[in-house]
Motif scaffolding. Sequence first.
Motif, PDB file in Angstrom:
ATOM      1  N   UNK A  39       0.818  -1.220   0.000  1.00  0.00           N
ATOM      2  CA  UNK A  39       0.000   0.000   0.000  1.00  0.00           C
ATOM      3  C   UNK A  39       0.848   1.263   0.000  1.00  0.00           C
ATOM      4  N   UNK A  40       2.117   1.153   0.369  1.00  0.00           N
ATOM      5  CA  UNK A  40       2.952   2.364   0.419  1.00  0.00           C
ATOM      6  C   UNK A  40       3.807   2.408  -0.856  1.00  0.00           C
ATOM      7  N   UNK A  41       4.921   1.669  -0.863  1.00  0.00           N
ATOM      8  CA  UNK A  41       5.769   1.661  -2.062  1.00  0.00           C
ATOM      9  C   UNK A  41       4.981   1.158  -3.269  1.00  0.00           C
ATOM     10  N   UNK A  42       4.130   0.145  -3.033  1.00  0.00           N
ATOM     11  CA  UNK A  42       3.312  -0.379  -4.133  1.00  0.00           C
ATOM     12  C   UNK A  42       2.461   0.711  -4.770  1.00  0.00           C
ATOM     13  N   UNK A  43       1.855   1.585  -3.947  1.00  0.00           N
ATOM     14  CA  UNK A  43       1.020   2.663  -4.484  1.00  0.00           C
ATOM     15  C   UNK A  43       1.854   3.610  -5.339  1.00  0.00           C
ATOM     16  N   UNK A  44       3.061   3.908  -4.871  1.00  0.00           N
ATOM     17  CA  UNK A  44       3.920   4.833  -5.616  1.00  0.00           C
ATOM     18  C   UNK A  44       4.345   4.217  -6.949  1.00  0.00           C
ATOM     19  N   UNK A  45       4.708   2.942  -6.919  1.00  0.00           N
ATOM     20  CA  UNK A  45       5.143   2.262  -8.146  1.00  0.00           C
ATOM     21  C   UNK A  45       3.976   2.147  -9.135  1.00  0.00           C
ATOM     22  N   UNK A  46       2.767   1.887  -8.621  1.00  0.00           N
ATOM     23  CA  UNK A  46       1.615   1.807  -9.521  1.00  0.00           C
ATOM     24  C   UNK A  46       1.317   3.179 -10.147  1.00  0.00           C
ATOM     25  N   UNK A  47       1.456   4.246  -9.366  1.00  0.00           N
ATOM     26  CA  UNK A  47       1.268   5.588  -9.928  1.00  0.00           C
ATOM     27  C   UNK A  47       2.330   5.877 -10.991  1.00  0.00           C
ATOM     28  N   UNK A  48       3.564   5.448 -10.732  1.00  0.00           N
ATOM     29  CA  UNK A  48       4.646   5.650 -11.713  1.00  0.00           C
ATOM     30  C   UNK A  48       4.304   4.938 -13.023  1.00  0.00           C
ATOM     31  N   UNK A  49       3.848   3.700 -12.913  1.00  0.00           N
ATOM     32  CA  UNK A  49       3.445   2.929 -14.101  1.00  0.00           C
ATOM     33  C   UNK A  49       2.321   3.652 -14.848  1.00  0.00           C
ATOM     34  N   UNK A  50       1.301   4.087 -14.080  1.00  0.00           N
ATOM     35  CA  UNK A  50       0.132   4.691 -14.696  1.00  0.00           C
ATOM     36  C   UNK A  50       0.515   5.952 -15.492  1.00  0.00           C
ATOM     37  N   UNK A  51       1.506   6.688 -14.966  1.00  0.00           N
ATOM     38  CA  UNK A  51       1.870   7.936 -15.622  1.00  0.00           C
ATOM     39  C   UNK A  51       3.110   7.787 -16.505  1.00  0.00           C
ATOM     40  N   UNK A  52       3.579   6.550 -16.667  1.00  0.00           N
ATOM     41  CA  UNK A  52       4.706   6.322 -17.579  1.00  0.00           C
ATOM     42  C   UNK A  52       6.028   6.928 -17.118  1.00  0.00           C
ATOM     43  N   UNK A  53       6.204   7.007 -15.786  1.00  0.00           N
ATOM     44  CA  UNK A  53       7.442   7.570 -15.235  1.00  0.00           C
ATOM     45  C   UNK A  53       8.277   6.425 -14.653  1.00  0.00           C
ATOM     46  N   UNK A  54       9.583   6.371 -14.901  1.00  0.00           N
ATOM     47  CA  UNK A  54      10.375   5.285 -14.298  1.00  0.00           C
ATOM     48  C   UNK A  54      10.571   5.500 -12.794  1.00  0.00           C
ATOM     49  N   UNK A  55      10.559   4.409 -12.058  1.00  0.00           N
ATOM     50  CA  UNK A  55      10.819   4.479 -10.607  1.00  0.00           C
ATOM     51  C   UNK A  55      11.632   3.243 -10.224  1.00  0.00           C
ATOM     52  N   UNK A  56      12.806   3.067 -10.859  1.00  0.00           N
ATOM     53  CA  UNK A  56      13.559   1.812 -10.681  1.00  0.00           C
ATOM     54  C   UNK A  56      14.034   1.571  -9.255  1.00  0.00           C
ATOM     55  N   UNK A  57      14.335   2.624  -8.502  1.00  0.00           N
ATOM     56  CA  UNK A  57      14.841   2.403  -7.147  1.00  0.00           C
ATOM     57  C   UNK A  57      13.697   1.983  -6.212  1.00  0.00           C
ATOM     58  N   UNK A  58      12.549   2.626  -6.310  1.00  0.00           N
ATOM     59  CA  UNK A  58      11.408   2.188  -5.486  1.00  0.00           C
ATOM     60  C   UNK A  58      10.977   0.776  -5.892  1.00  0.00           C
ATOM     61  N   UNK A  59      11.006   0.509  -7.192  1.00  0.00           N
ATOM     62  CA  UNK A  59      10.700  -0.834  -7.690  1.00  0.00           C
ATOM     63  C   UNK A  59      11.655  -1.863  -7.055  1.00  0.00           C
ATOM     64  N   UNK A  60      12.941  -1.524  -7.007  1.00  0.00           N
ATOM     65  CA  UNK A  60      13.946  -2.434  -6.429  1.00  0.00           C
ATOM     66  C   UNK A  60      13.659  -2.682  -4.950  1.00  0.00           C
ATOM     67  N   UNK A  61      13.378  -1.613  -4.200  1.00  0.00           N
ATOM     68  CA  UNK A  61      13.111  -1.780  -2.773  1.00  0.00           C
ATOM     69  C   UNK A  61      11.816  -2.572  -2.549  1.00  0.00           C
ATOM     70  N   UNK A  62      10.833  -2.316  -3.409  1.00  0.00           N
ATOM     71  CA  UNK A  62       9.568  -3.063  -3.339  1.00  0.00           C
ATOM     72  C   UNK A  62       9.856  -4.565  -3.452  1.00  0.00           C
ATOM     73  N   UNK A  63      10.622  -4.946  -4.459  1.00  0.00           N
ATOM     74  CA  UNK A  63      10.929  -6.378  -4.662  1.00  0.00           C
ATOM     75  C   UNK A  63      11.761  -6.941  -3.518  1.00  0.00           C
TER      76      UNK A  63
END
Lengths: 305, 305
Positions: free
Chosen positions: A272-296
Amino acid sequence: MVERVCVIGAGVIGSLFAGHLAQVAEVSVLTRRREHADALEADGLRVTGRSDLQAHVRASSDPDALAPFDLGIVATKAGGLAEAASSLEGRFPDATMMTVLNGLGAEEAVRARGAWPIVSAVTFMSGTKHSDTEVEYILDTETWLGPYEGTPFEQVEEITALIVESGLKAEALPDLLPAQWSKLIFNATVNAVAALTGLRHDRHFAAEELPTDLGHLVHDLVDEGKAVAAAAGVELHDDPWEMNVLATRRGSAHYPSMLEDVEARRETEIDLITGALVREADRHGVPAPLHQALYRLVKAKEASW
Amino acid sequence: MVERVCVIGAGVIGSLFAGHLAQVAEVSVLTRRREHADALEADGLRVTGRSDLQAHVRASSDPDALAPFDLGIVATKAGGLAEAASSLEGRFPDATMMTVLNGLGAEEAVRARGAWPIVSAVTFMSGTKHSDTEVEYILDTETWLGPYEGTPFEQVEEITALIVESGLKAEALPDLLPAQWSKLIFNATVNAVAALTGLRHDRHFAAEELPTDLGHLVHDLVDEGKAVAAAAGVELHDDPWEMNVLATRRGSAHYPSMLEDVEARRETEIDLITGALVREADRHGVPAPLHQALYRLVKAKEASW
């Protein structure tokens, strides 16, 4: 007039609201566990730390046993939100519901279960639960409230005034989204880094002297989050990097809730936290590789238990 | 002729070399702790697991007490390399030194202390030390050897033959750099991820089904490393992603040494492994943000103790 408040979910934040609001309103608590409700009915709720209060509250784990209320404060953890919202469905038609969870999307989850007016909130206060009937109030920072989907601002102001009267800090904002996003970026960064490193939110999070210093990573994570907010058309209320620096200069280092979850080997709020940010990044076509990495990494940590 | 071998640093890898080579050569061991040498002198060295050996070795923590040798195998951890190399300085002029450490740069550290011919090596074998005098041989994978700075290839082949004769797997390569880089990228990825998540090197490292699956991050880390190798003009010996997939399909999941270090709250080898890769990326002007992030997280984890 808000005279009867029901707190749904009595973790740290819910207990802090219940203990304080009981000084100025009738307070009931909807708990998940029956023993928790029984203990609150028998012993009341004690607040220590920044406040010193003994509160009388009604409590039940059965929504049908609750008296009607004017304001419901939904303060569950992310993992308990769906169950809490469904327990409210078809009940308390005259209430206003206030959501005060981490991440984004709690309002939508409540709206899906009923047509109550909704007030959005984010809180920066923190504490430690010592038992089902005792909570220590540690950081006496603000809760921010704002209207959701046309709830009149006057109603937000009235609830804010009640919270302030109860001894907590609160502010009403005409648009909460900028504050929610500031907190989302701050939380996604600080919680995930703390969960992975085992560090409390201490001076390492702001250190940028050596190339290997953690502050560089924290700064990069904040910058990634700011780019996502910009792409989503949100102008931030506070700069998450400044929030980070200020918080690490406080006397005692805050214990991020995701670090507590990891140490207790409980499922975290990462979706709900990092996941929400990464989903917003996807939705708006913005890369978020570091948050994605921490999420995983945090998901993998959960999988290691 | 290689008839006398000295193993410098008797951790897992050093002990595996000493125990096996003692079957076909005279073996001495230079230890850091005196009690370790005393125990080896008294009880010898036992190898269990994939081999079942009892080895007679000479041992000392004092380099002046060691008999001359033809081959020195430097098998310390990264943190012990400088001390080990300096203890060899000015001694054993007729020896060839073989380095078998993680990361890059061990050869230079030995060269800085003397003009011995040097043989580079990387090893993929693994084991567990049960005591100062007992090591379990777990993964019976290869050690690769190559010449460093003009050491004749025949000499590399002779040492390789001796290692094979002792019961270990080994291969001589005319140029070790491609293999060292393959292992560096593999190690930087797998060790740091294991250290942060608490996962052994198991199937999660190759999973790429859900968006949050760890394999995506592992793949991205490998790709970053491959771009650094390409910029450094190195054509890899093995694809680190394939090494990862193959290793996770083995029966029992390997326990990466950096995870062991983290669980024991010991300083890790991150500076020599991920640090080496990040420094190479900087030198060649290639971005490596994910390795950089993991580097800072592991350093922060060390700082949390």
